[in-house]
Motif scaffolding. Structure first.
Motif, PDB file in Angstrom:
ATOM      1  N   ILE A  17       0.825  -1.215   0.000  1.00 30.33           N
ATOM      2  CA  ILE A  17       0.000   0.000   0.000  1.00 30.33           C
ATOM      3  C   ILE A  17       0.853   1.256   0.000  1.00 30.33           C
ATOM      4  O   ILE A  17       0.394   2.340   0.326  1.00 30.33           O
ATOM      5  N   SER A  18       2.120   1.086  -0.355  1.00 32.64           N
ATOM      6  CA  SER A  18       3.066   2.199  -0.463  1.00 32.64           C
ATOM      7  C   SER A  18       3.168   3.005   0.827  1.00 32.64           C
ATOM      8  O   SER A  18       3.218   4.227   0.800  1.00 32.64           O
ATOM      9  N   TYR A  19       3.177   2.290   1.947  1.00 29.32           N
ATOM     10  CA  TYR A  19       3.405   2.930   3.240  1.00 29.32           C
ATOM     11  C   TYR A  19       4.836   3.441   3.256  1.00 29.32           C
ATOM     12  O   TYR A  19       5.676   2.935   2.499  1.00 29.32           O
ATOM     13  N   ARG A  78       8.073   4.669   8.508  1.00 30.80           N
ATOM     14  CA  ARG A  78       7.128   3.547   8.557  1.00 30.80           C
ATOM     15  C   ARG A  78       6.676   3.275   9.997  1.00 30.80           C
ATOM     16  O   ARG A  78       5.488   3.173  10.281  1.00 30.80           O
ATOM     17  N   GLN A  79       7.617   3.143  10.900  1.00 28.89           N
ATOM     18  CA  GLN A  79       7.311   2.785  12.279  1.00 28.89           C
ATOM     19  C   GLN A  79       6.421   3.835  12.938  1.00 28.89           C
ATOM     20  O   GLN A  79       5.404   3.511  13.547  1.00 28.89           O
ATOM     21  N   SER A  80       6.767   5.105  12.803  1.00 29.94           N
ATOM     22  CA  SER A  80       5.985   6.161  13.452  1.00 29.94           C
ATOM     23  C   SER A  80       4.619   6.337  12.793  1.00 29.94           C
ATOM     24  O   SER A  80       3.623   6.593  13.480  1.00 29.94           O
ATOM     25  N   ALA A  81       4.534   6.179  11.463  1.00 30.52           N
ATOM     26  CA  ALA A  81       3.240   6.314  10.780  1.00 30.52           C
ATOM     27  C   ALA A  81       2.280   5.211  11.213  1.00 30.52           C
ATOM     28  O   ALA A  81       1.102   5.466  11.491  1.00 30.52           O
ATOM     29  N   LEU A  82       2.781   3.978  11.300  1.00 30.78           N
ATOM     30  CA  LEU A  82       1.932   2.867  11.714  1.00 30.78           C
ATOM     31  C   LEU A  82       1.542   3.008  13.192  1.00 30.78           C
ATOM     32  O   LEU A  82       0.402   2.747  13.561  1.00 30.78           O
ATOM     33  N   ALA A  83       2.477   3.453  14.008  1.00 29.67           N
ATOM     34  CA  ALA A  83       2.188   3.666  15.433  1.00 29.67           C
ATOM     35  C   ALA A  83       1.097   4.716  15.609  1.00 29.67           C
ATOM     36  O   ALA A  83       0.171   4.539  16.406  1.00 29.67           O
ATOM     37  N   LYS A  84       1.194   5.783  14.848  1.00 30.45           N
ATOM     38  CA  LYS A  84       0.182   6.849  14.930  1.00 30.45           C
ATOM     39  C   LYS A  84      -1.184   6.322  14.486  1.00 30.45           C
ATOM     40  O   LYS A  84      -2.196   6.588  15.121  1.00 30.45           O
ATOM     41  N   GLU A  85      -1.199   5.569  13.402  1.00 30.97           N
ATOM     42  CA  GLU A  85      -2.445   5.012  12.868  1.00 30.97           C
ATOM     43  C   GLU A  85      -3.123   4.086  13.881  1.00 30.97           C
ATOM     44  O   GLU A  85      -4.337   4.102  14.043  1.00 30.97           O
TER      45      GLU A  85
END
Length: 142
Positions: free
Chosen positions: A19-21, A28-35
């Motif tokens: 999904i082009s994360y 990657r780590q911080s975006a997924l953690a925030k989500e």
């Protein structure tokens, strides 16, 4: 021989790539953690193959990525949820061919739309997907 946790991490990163994360080392780590509303350290332990997520977190991850939780956890079965269509990654590869009101849909715009879409709760994403598909079919019949 890779541990089951490392294999899970490989599948998780693969699904995020689909999904082009943001790439590993590029948010990657911080975006997924925030989500997921979790600490970056917790998410990092999954991405590195050090831990498994709790079952409730696994369900959220699979919904976010539109993949089967069984595949994500074990690698068994089909990857994508039945009826989910092509992944964002597959659609992104076709983006150069898409024309909206005679204006090409550029990769940056598609990426921004995908990120905004990913931030929505699962049920809203499902509803929006249906609307977009219906609108697309109406355009095809005109």
């Amino acid at each position: 021989m890779k541990s089951e946790k490392e294999k899970f991490a490989r599948r998780l990163n693969e699904a995020l790539d689909d999904i082009s994360y943001p790439r590993i080392g590029h948010g990657r780590q911080s975006a997924l953690a925030k989500e997921l509303k979790l600490s970056p350290q917790k998410v990092g332990s999954w991405l590195k193959g050090e831990e498994f997520p709790k079952t409730s977190q696994l369900v959220k991850i699979s919904q976010l990525l539109d993949v089967r939780s069984n595949w994500l956890l074990s690698g068994v079965g089909s990857k994508f949820i039945k009826g989910s269509g092509q992944s964002y990654f597959e659609a992104k590869n076709e983006a150069e061919e898409i024309v909206v009101e005679d204006t090409p849909l550029v990769d940056k715009e598609a990426f921004e739309l995908a990120l905004a879409w990913l931030k929505l709760p699962f049920q809203q994403r499902v509803a929006i997907k249906k609307v977009i598909l219906e609108l697309g079919s109406e355009i095809d019949t005109e």
